[in-house]
Scaffold this motif. Sequence first.
Motif, PDB file in Angstrom:
ATOM      1  N   VAL A  39       1.066 -15.682   4.494  1.00  0.00           N
ATOM      2  CA  VAL A  39       0.664 -14.267   4.425  1.00  0.00           C
ATOM      3  C   VAL A  39       1.793 -13.377   3.942  1.00  0.00           C
ATOM      4  CG1 VAL A  39      -0.268 -12.313   5.736  1.00  0.00           C
ATOM      5  CG2 VAL A  39      -1.009 -14.647   6.283  1.00  0.00           C
ATOM      6  N   PHE A  40       2.919 -13.393   4.631  1.00  0.00           N
ATOM      7  CA  PHE A  40       3.917 -12.355   4.403  1.00  0.00           C
ATOM      8  C   PHE A  40       4.895 -12.691   3.284  1.00  0.00           C
ATOM      9  CE2 PHE A  40       2.448 -11.672   8.740  1.00  0.00           C
ATOM     10  CZ  PHE A  40       2.072 -10.335   8.649  1.00  0.00           C
ATOM     11  N   ARG A  41       5.107 -13.944   3.005  1.00  0.00           N
ATOM     12  CA  ARG A  41       5.940 -14.263   1.843  1.00  0.00           C
ATOM     13  C   ARG A  41       5.260 -13.853   0.547  1.00  0.00           C
ATOM     14  NH1 ARG A  41       7.065 -18.289  -1.871  1.00  0.00           N
ATOM     15  NH2 ARG A  41       9.302 -18.578  -2.330  1.00  0.00           N
ATOM     16  N   PRO A  42       3.948 -14.124   0.350  1.00  0.00           N
ATOM     17  CA  PRO A  42       3.293 -13.603  -0.856  1.00  0.00           C
ATOM     18  C   PRO A  42       3.254 -12.081  -0.926  1.00  0.00           C
ATOM     19  CG  PRO A  42       2.014 -15.394   0.104  1.00  0.00           C
ATOM     20  CD  PRO A  42       3.083 -15.056   1.097  1.00  0.00           C
ATOM     21  N   LEU A  43       3.382 -11.416   0.233  1.00  0.00           N
ATOM     22  CA  LEU A  43       3.321  -9.951   0.262  1.00  0.00           C
ATOM     23  C   LEU A  43       4.704  -9.313   0.273  1.00  0.00           C
ATOM     24  CD1 LEU A  43       0.471  -9.350   2.886  1.00  0.00           C
ATOM     25  CD2 LEU A  43       0.335  -9.088   0.400  1.00  0.00           C
ATOM     26  N   ARG A  44       5.757 -10.099   0.024  1.00  0.00           N
ATOM     27  CA  ARG A  44       7.106  -9.555   0.200  1.00  0.00           C
ATOM     28  C   ARG A  44       7.423  -8.414  -0.765  1.00  0.00           C
ATOM     29  NH1 ARG A  44       7.518 -14.364  -2.482  1.00  0.00           N
ATOM     30  NH2 ARG A  44       8.843 -14.484  -4.341  1.00  0.00           N
ATOM     31  N   THR A  45       6.765  -8.354  -1.915  1.00  0.00           N
ATOM     32  CA  THR A  45       6.989  -7.255  -2.853  1.00  0.00           C
ATOM     33  C   THR A  45       5.906  -6.185  -2.762  1.00  0.00           C
ATOM     34  OG1 THR A  45       5.816  -8.463  -4.605  1.00  0.00           O
ATOM     35  CG2 THR A  45       8.206  -8.748  -4.465  1.00  0.00           C
ATOM     36  N   SER A  46       4.994  -6.330  -1.814  1.00  0.00           N
ATOM     37  CA  SER A  46       3.922  -5.358  -1.643  1.00  0.00           C
ATOM     38  C   SER A  46       4.429  -4.147  -0.872  1.00  0.00           C
ATOM     39  CB  SER A  46       2.744  -5.995  -0.901  1.00  0.00           C
ATOM     40  OG  SER A  46       2.257  -7.113  -1.606  1.00  0.00           O
ATOM     41  N   PRO A  47       3.708  -3.023  -0.932  1.00  0.00           N
ATOM     42  CA  PRO A  47       4.113  -1.844  -0.157  1.00  0.00           C
ATOM     43  C   PRO A  47       4.122  -2.139   1.339  1.00  0.00           C
ATOM     44  CG  PRO A  47       2.469  -1.267  -1.814  1.00  0.00           C
ATOM     45  CD  PRO A  47       2.554  -2.765  -1.798  1.00  0.00           C
ATOM     46  N   LEU A  48       4.891  -1.324   2.065  1.00  0.00           N
ATOM     47  CA  LEU A  48       4.985  -1.509   3.506  1.00  0.00           C
ATOM     48  C   LEU A  48       3.631  -1.387   4.177  1.00  0.00           C
ATOM     49  CD1 LEU A  48       8.254   0.489   4.309  1.00  0.00           C
ATOM     50  CD2 LEU A  48       7.957  -1.984   4.317  1.00  0.00           C
ATOM     51  N   VAL A  49       2.801  -0.499   3.662  1.00  0.00           N
ATOM     52  CA  VAL A  49       1.477  -0.303   4.264  1.00  0.00           C
ATOM     53  C   VAL A  49       0.649  -1.586   4.162  1.00  0.00           C
ATOM     54  CG1 VAL A  49      -0.677   0.990   4.094  1.00  0.00           C
ATOM     55  CG2 VAL A  49       1.503   2.168   3.804  1.00  0.00           C
ATOM     56  N   ALA A  50       0.729  -2.271   3.019  1.00  0.00           N
ATOM     57  CA  ALA A  50      -0.028  -3.511   2.847  1.00  0.00           C
ATOM     58  C   ALA A  50       0.424  -4.565   3.859  1.00  0.00           C
ATOM     59  CB  ALA A  50       0.141  -4.026   1.419  1.00  0.00           C
ATOM     60  N   ARG A  51       1.732  -4.672   4.068  1.00  0.00           N
ATOM     61  CA  ARG A  51       2.233  -5.649   5.035  1.00  0.00           C
ATOM     62  C   ARG A  51       1.842  -5.274   6.463  1.00  0.00           C
ATOM     63  NH1 ARG A  51       8.353  -5.956   3.009  1.00  0.00           N
ATOM     64  NH2 ARG A  51       7.783  -4.033   1.936  1.00  0.00           N
ATOM     65  N   ALA A  52       1.845  -3.971   6.755  1.00  0.00           N
ATOM     66  CA  ALA A  52       1.440  -3.525   8.090  1.00  0.00           C
ATOM     67  C   ALA A  52      -0.035  -3.809   8.335  1.00  0.00           C
ATOM     68  CB  ALA A  52       1.728  -2.035   8.247  1.00  0.00           C
ATOM     69  N   VAL A  53      -0.875  -3.566   7.329  1.00  0.00           N
ATOM     70  CA  VAL A  53      -2.307  -3.847   7.469  1.00  0.00           C
ATOM     71  C   VAL A  53      -2.542  -5.339   7.666  1.00  0.00           C
ATOM     72  CG1 VAL A  53      -4.514  -3.817   6.254  1.00  0.00           C
ATOM     73  CG2 VAL A  53      -3.035  -1.805   6.193  1.00  0.00           C
TER      74      VAL A  53
END
Length: 328
Positions: A97-111
């Motif tokens: 989940v979070f490694r693929p999202l490492r360049t995503s906005p903080l909001v996306a990771r929080a969601v």
Amino acid sequence: MQHLVFLLLGLGNGAVFGALALAIVLTYRSSGVVNFATGAIALYTAYTYAFLRQGQLLVLIPGVDSIDLGTPMGMWPAMGLSLVIAALLGLVLYLLVFRPLRTSPLVARAVAALGISLLIAGLVAQKLGTDPVEVSPIFPTDVWQAGDLQLSADRFYFALTIVVLSVLLALVFRYTKFGLATRASAETERGAYVSGISPDRIAAYNWMLSSAVAGLAGILIAPIVPLVPVAYTLFIVPALAAAILARFDLVVVAVFAGLAVGMLQSEAQYLASQYDFLPSAGLPELVPLILILAVLLIRAKPLPARGEIILQTLGRAPGHFTSLLPPW
């Protein structure tokens, strides 16, 4: 004296808030994710421990029965296996989940973290229901008394364990190569790569460590607070307040802030029972929200007022651009 009694009664909840805040700090420092699923990880680990003590390996996959181990497991083996499972869960969450999202906005990771929290809590409730699960005591349950002052030994030992753990982790992050690598990755990933450090690997290790810390909090609080899905997921709010007070960086401060939040919540509950002008319910839940608001008001940069931006001048353009403008 009653104020001191209720403050000490909050040590148990304060210890779990501190441990979860510690896990949040570890995750944020390594991967920049505010892990709202920390409480759910503690919940799953606590249920895993409780079922191992009954001789079963909990499986949350719908339609799949838990595995019968044939005999109940002792406290230490059950705790060790539960923490290993918690660490593996943290690794899986990071990789999938979070490694693929490492360049995503903080909001996306929080969601994403909130979604995982709801998923784990929902699976536990669907699989096991919401009836409390009894867990055998881990610490001595003696009551220490000095005059009118009483203190449960299990809450004291729980708080002491979390404080010692935070001090040990602080020393690890300050004096070991792993700690230096974590700090380097937190400062700049590009610089870490240049130095031969893999930020992905460091983040994975920290996710495993933080999940194990959250799992330990869940196991230790299970004999003190009834083990139900709803209670554990709500622990994230006070834990987040403690992490904010620690600036998402200071592990020892996070634990002491968590202890303070728990004690203040207990005191707020006592005050609500003594004074009619205070709300009879909900006052303890306001404590972490007030602390979060206070920190944001004191430390955050003020937002510009309405119309302030458009009233500011843009300044003079460089000379070579000014010369290109037509005369008016």
